[in-house]
Design an enzyme around this catalytic site. Sequence first.
Site, mmCIF file in Angstrom:
data_model
loop_
_atom_site.group_PDB
_atom_site.id
_atom_site.type_symbol
_atom_site.label_atom_id
_atom_site.label_comp_id
_atom_site.label_asym_id
_atom_site.label_seq_id
_atom_site.Cartn_x
_atom_site.Cartn_y
_atom_site.Cartn_z
ATOM 1 C CE1 TYR A 115 36.484 -1.818 67.034
ATOM 2 C CE2 TYR A 115 36.860 -1.226 64.968
ATOM 3 C CZ TYR A 115 36.242 -0.774 66.027
ATOM 4 O OH TYR A 115 35.938 0.527 66.355
ATOM 5 C CE LYS A 156 40.085 0.064 66.377
ATOM 6 N NZ LYS A 156 39.010 1.331 66.469
ATOM 7 C CD GLU A 205 37.476 7.789 72.409
ATOM 8 O OE1 GLU A 205 38.602 7.709 71.707
ATOM 9 O OE2 GLU A 205 37.108 6.850 73.116
ATOM 10 C CG LEU A 219 41.098 2.976 70.503
ATOM 11 C CD1 LEU A 219 40.764 1.789 71.169
ATOM 12 C CD2 LEU A 219 40.663 3.294 68.994
HETATM 13 N N1 PDD Z 1 37.795 4.098 64.992
HETATM 14 N N2 PDD Z 1 38.556 6.450 69.336
HETATM 15 C C1 PDD Z 1 37.507 5.598 69.004
HETATM 16 C C2 PDD Z 1 36.521 5.282 69.779
HETATM 17 C C3 PDD Z 1 37.980 4.966 67.833
HETATM 18 O O1 PDD Z 1 36.824 4.169 67.214
HETATM 19 C C4 PDD Z 1 38.768 5.264 66.768
HETATM 20 C C5 PDD Z 1 39.062 4.330 65.483
HETATM 21 C C6 PDD Z 1 39.794 6.000 67.248
HETATM 22 C C7 PDD Z 1 41.004 6.272 66.423
HETATM 23 O O2 PDD Z 1 41.790 5.497 66.525
HETATM 24 P P1 PDD Z 1 42.959 5.262 65.198
HETATM 25 O O3 PDD Z 1 43.718 6.585 64.997
HETATM 26 O O4 PDD Z 1 43.821 4.270 65.709
HETATM 27 O O5 PDD Z 1 42.106 4.706 64.001
HETATM 28 C C8 PDD Z 1 39.713 6.855 68.491
HETATM 29 C C9 PDD Z 1 38.090 3.129 63.698
HETATM 30 C C10 PDD Z 1 38.737 3.901 62.477
HETATM 31 C C11 PDD Z 1 36.736 2.574 63.444
HETATM 32 O O6 PDD Z 1 36.013 2.177 64.411
HETATM 33 O O7 PDD Z 1 36.474 2.386 62.102
#
Ligand code: PDD
Length: 283
Positions: A33, A147, A179, A203
């Site tokens: 996703y 992801k 994280e 991620l």
């Molecule tokens: N989540 N780490 C994890 C485990 C994440 O699920 C996310 C993002 C990030 C940040 O990645 P980015 O800057 O590309 O959004 C880091 C999204 C927003 C979600 O699951 O809704």
Amino acid sequence: MNRTVYLNGEYLPEDEAKVSIFDRGFLMADAVYEVVSVLDGKLLEFSGHIKRLERSLGELDMAKPKNFDNLLDIHRTLVARNNVQEGGVYLQITRGVADRDFVYPKDAEPTLVMFTQERPIIESPAAKTGMRIISTEDLRWGRRDIKTVQLLYPSMAKMMAKAAGVDDAWLVEDGFVTEGTSNNAYIVKDGKIITRSLSHDILHGITRASVLRYAAEAQMIVEERNFTIEEAQSADEAFITSASAFVTPVIEVDGAKLGGGTPGPVAGRLREIYIEESRKAGI
Ligand code: PDD
């Protein structure tokens, strides 16, 4: 709520969009996703999210859905039809529909689902007050750089945070913070921004990449290395980044207040820069 959503080539009212019980996303979390943010009705960091999506698909030998090359148009159509000014577009691709089997099906057609979510990003309460976080063990799988929709453990960790009366959890593996449940984690000490380096353990945040670039451009020092919860507790400030939170300050780690319990200047400055640059670059 009656949004228009997208499913495999069709725009549908949300209650009419149905996926098979044999879909591998449902049976095996065999799905990836992305979440693209929307600000002023425009898409942020679109190309970064699509590149990461292609990488996630590649790492899992998952085919692209038919309309992959039209994703920008589909995103824009959903934002327009649902009149979204601020929020995000959720996109999920599954390996498709096939009888249950651990072996990947050969000819399944990937499922593509997209929908919008409206939510305040600029005026979010956490941006003003800062977030309180707890730590918990990182019990996710070993390929967090992909992801996938295997989000049960992050969801459990978020519930642990809620049960403790705080906002989120930072995950810890072998003594070091990986994280947040759905965001990348940072601490600031003596003006230095410290965040874990990229690997299979986290991620590769799209927001992270931009924020680190903006930080370097603003002559801030960035150190990509591991840090512990104890180091975080004695930091001057801390923050998280994600597509849905941009840069959001952290003011408490496992009960220890940082910077007197108010959002710090580095997080504040980076948030301002990120919003300003995003407003310019949205498409
Ligand atoms: N989540 N780490 C994890 C485990 C994440 O699920 C996310 C993002 C990030 C940040 O990645 P980015 O800057 O590309 O959004 C880091 C999204 C927003 C979600 O699951 O809704």
